[in-house]
Structures are given as structure tokens and as C-alpha cells.
Scaffold this motif. Structure first.
Motif, short mmCIF file in Angstrom:
data_model
loop_
_atom_site.label_atom_id
_atom_site.label_comp_id
_atom_site.label_asym_id
_atom_site.label_seq_id
_atom_site.Cartn_x
_atom_site.Cartn_y
_atom_site.Cartn_z
N HIS A 171 -8.26 25.59 -14.52
CA HIS A 171 -8.44 24.31 -14.65
C HIS A 171 -9.50 23.89 -15.77
CE1 HIS A 171 -9.16 19.96 -13.65
NE2 HIS A 171 -10.30 20.15 -13.66
N LEU A 172 -10.52 24.73 -15.82
CA LEU A 172 -11.34 24.30 -16.89
C LEU A 172 -10.81 24.81 -18.27
CD1 LEU A 172 -14.60 26.09 -15.40
CD2 LEU A 172 -14.20 23.71 -15.85
N ASN A 173 -9.86 25.80 -18.45
CA ASN A 173 -9.13 26.10 -19.80
C ASN A 173 -8.31 24.94 -20.08
OD1 ASN A 173 -10.14 28.61 -20.53
ND2 ASN A 173 -9.02 29.48 -19.04
N ASN A 174 -7.66 24.32 -18.84
CA ASN A 174 -6.82 23.07 -19.31
C ASN A 174 -7.60 21.80 -19.72
OD1 ASN A 174 -4.50 24.31 -18.57
ND2 ASN A 174 -4.34 23.81 -16.33
N GLU A 175 -8.74 21.86 -19.24
CA GLU A 175 -9.53 20.72 -19.75
C GLU A 175 -10.09 20.95 -21.22
OE1 GLU A 175 -9.98 17.68 -18.11
OE2 GLU A 175 -8.62 18.67 -16.64
N ILE A 176 -10.67 22.25 -21.31
CA ILE A 176 -10.98 22.51 -22.83
C ILE A 176 -9.61 22.32 -23.67
CG2 ILE A 176 -11.43 24.50 -24.07
CD1 ILE A 176 -13.24 25.48 -21.85
N PHE A 177 -8.53 22.70 -23.28
CA PHE A 177 -7.38 22.43 -24.30
C PHE A 177 -6.94 20.89 -24.39
CE2 PHE A 177 -2.83 21.51 -24.57
CZ PHE A 177 -2.65 22.33 -25.48
N LYS A 178 -7.13 20.07 -23.36
CA LYS A 178 -6.80 18.67 -23.67
C LYS A 178 -8.21 18.00 -24.43
CE LYS A 178 -6.61 17.57 -19.27
NZ LYS A 178 -6.50 16.78 -17.89
N THR A 179 -9.42 18.39 -24.27
CA THR A 179 -10.50 17.98 -25.11
C THR A 179 -10.40 18.37 -26.65
OG1 THR A 179 -12.02 18.09 -23.07
CG2 THR A 179 -13.11 17.95 -25.24
N VAL A 180 -9.98 19.59 -26.73
CA VAL A 180 -9.80 20.09 -28.30
C VAL A 180 -8.68 19.35 -28.72
CG1 VAL A 180 -9.10 22.03 -29.61
CG2 VAL A 180 -10.80 22.17 -27.99
N LYS A 181 -7.71 18.92 -27.91
CA LYS A 181 -6.51 18.39 -28.68
C LYS A 181 -6.74 17.00 -28.62
CE LYS A 181 -3.97 22.26 -29.30
NZ LYS A 181 -3.92 22.45 -30.67
N LEU A 182 -7.81 16.27 -27.92
CA LEU A 182 -8.19 15.07 -27.93
C LEU A 182 -6.90 14.31 -27.09
CD1 LEU A 182 -9.49 14.23 -31.61
CD2 LEU A 182 -10.73 14.69 -29.38
N VAL A 183 -6.47 14.92 -26.24
CA VAL A 183 -5.73 14.29 -24.97
C VAL A 183 -6.32 13.58 -24.27
CG1 VAL A 183 -3.59 14.83 -23.64
CG2 VAL A 183 -3.80 16.07 -25.92
N THR A 184 -6.20 12.29 -23.91
CA THR A 184 -6.79 11.56 -22.98
C THR A 184 -5.88 11.49 -21.56
OG1 THR A 184 -5.69 9.50 -23.35
CG2 THR A 184 -7.80 10.16 -24.54
N ASP A 185 -6.66 11.39 -20.26
CA ASP A 185 -5.79 11.45 -19.02
C ASP A 185 -4.70 10.51 -19.21
OD1 ASP A 185 -7.49 13.25 -18.14
OD2 ASP A 185 -8.82 11.86 -17.29
N ASP A 186 -4.82 9.39 -19.67
CA ASP A 186 -3.67 8.19 -20.03
C ASP A 186 -2.57 9.13 -20.80
OD1 ASP A 186 -5.45 6.38 -18.90
OD2 ASP A 186 -6.00 5.65 -21.03
#
Length: 174
Positions: free
Chosen positions: A110-125
Motif C-alpha cells: 500500500h505504501l509503495n502504491n501511495e509513493i507511486f501515486k505521489t511521484v506521478k502526481l496522481v490524485t485520488d480523483d
């Protein structure tokens, strides 16, 4: 011929005097893991900044993303360390906690997924939009975006358990 510059020599001297001289294999392993994480964290931060520049992210928002990334990276290191400490089998006094390794692995995932989304600037929307979610998954197949509610519940229970265990340890010391 191995030519070393001043930085190589300085790092080698520090390693020998502060790590290797202790003759502690666990310390040597933690040092090696820390170096790996340092390189990975630095790479992720660079990628975040490149993505922010490409998407013209404001400085204030970029600062928030940096803080978020640092928090996730720190939590990833903590969970990784806990995962390495999970006993493979129980002791005479305590048996191994069933599913603990899986819970830590799920939390790490889960943390790796959150890091990936943060790095890619992918928001929850964007992640909630199925088409964008599929594009994110295909761009990085090693990090799956599917994190079920059951796993989220297990992670929450794990964090609550670890908080209680920490309280128990504090009480025992008093």
C-alpha cells in the motif's frame, strides 16, 4: 585498476570506522539497506520534481507533495524493517503472530502504491476514474493499484495493534 576519488576514499573510511569496525553483521546489513533506500528515495524525489515541472505545479503544492512523499518513504522504511524482524517461527515463550508477515507485506504494498501515486502526481480523483486507473497500472506493472477494502481494514487493525503493543511495552518498562 580501481581508481578512487576523494569522495570514494572518504566514504570507505567512514564505512570502515563506523560500520565495519563494530563487527555487527546486522549493522552492516542495515547500512546496505539504508544506502539502497537512500538511492531509491532520491530517485523518487527527482521524478516527483520533474513531473511537477512538467505539469507546472505551484511551489506551494510541490512542497505539500514533497512532504507527503517524505512521510510515505519514512513509513516504508519502518514497515520494511518490521517485515525483516518478523520471526520465521515462534519461540518457546511466544508463537509467531499468524498473518503478521502478510499484514506487513500488504502495508508495504500500500505504501509503495501511495509513493507511486505521489511521484506521478496522481490524485485520488484521477485514481477513481477507471480509465486513468488502467493507464497508471499499465505504466507501472510492479505496483498494482488494486488495494481492497479488506486489506485496508487489516492495515488499520495492524496499526491499532502496533499502537497497543507500543503502549504495552511502555507500561512494562515502568
Amino acid at each position: 585498476v580501481d581508481v578512487q576519488d576523494d569522495n570514494d576514499i572518504k566514504l570507505l573510511e567512514q564505512y570502515r570506522s563506523k560500520i565495519k569496525s563494530k563487527a555487527n553483521q546486522r549493522l552492516v546489513e542495515k547500512f546496505s539497506i539504508s544506502v539502497d533506500y537512500f538511492v531509491q528515495d532520491h530517485s523518487e524525489m527527482d521524478e516527483l520534481e520533474n513531473n511537477a515541472t512538467a505539469q507546472d505545479v505551484k511551489d506551494k503544492d510541490l512542497m505539500f507533495f514533497r512532504m507527503q512523499l517524505l512521510l510515505f518513504q519514512y513509513r516504508r522504511r519502518l514497515v520494511s524493517d518490521l517485515l525483516l524482524q518478523v520471526p520465521k517461527s515462534g519461540t518457546l515463550l511466544t508463537s509467531s503472530i499468524v498473518g503478521l508477515k502478510e499484514q506487513y507485506s500488504d502495508l508495504l504494498h500500500h505504501l509503495n502504491n501511495e509513493i507511486f501515486k505521489t511521484v506521478k502526481l496522481v490524485t485520488d480523483d484521477l485514481v477513481s476514474n477507471h480509465d486513468v486507473k488502467d493507464q497508471v497500472v499499465t505504466s507501472e506493472s510492479s505496483l498494482e493499484e488494486d488495494f481492497s477494502y479488506d486489506v485496508a481494514r487489516d492495515v488499520t487493525e495492524l496499526l491499532e495493534y502496533s499502537a497497543k503493543a507500543g503502549e504495552l511495552n511502555i507500561d512494562d518498562k515502568e
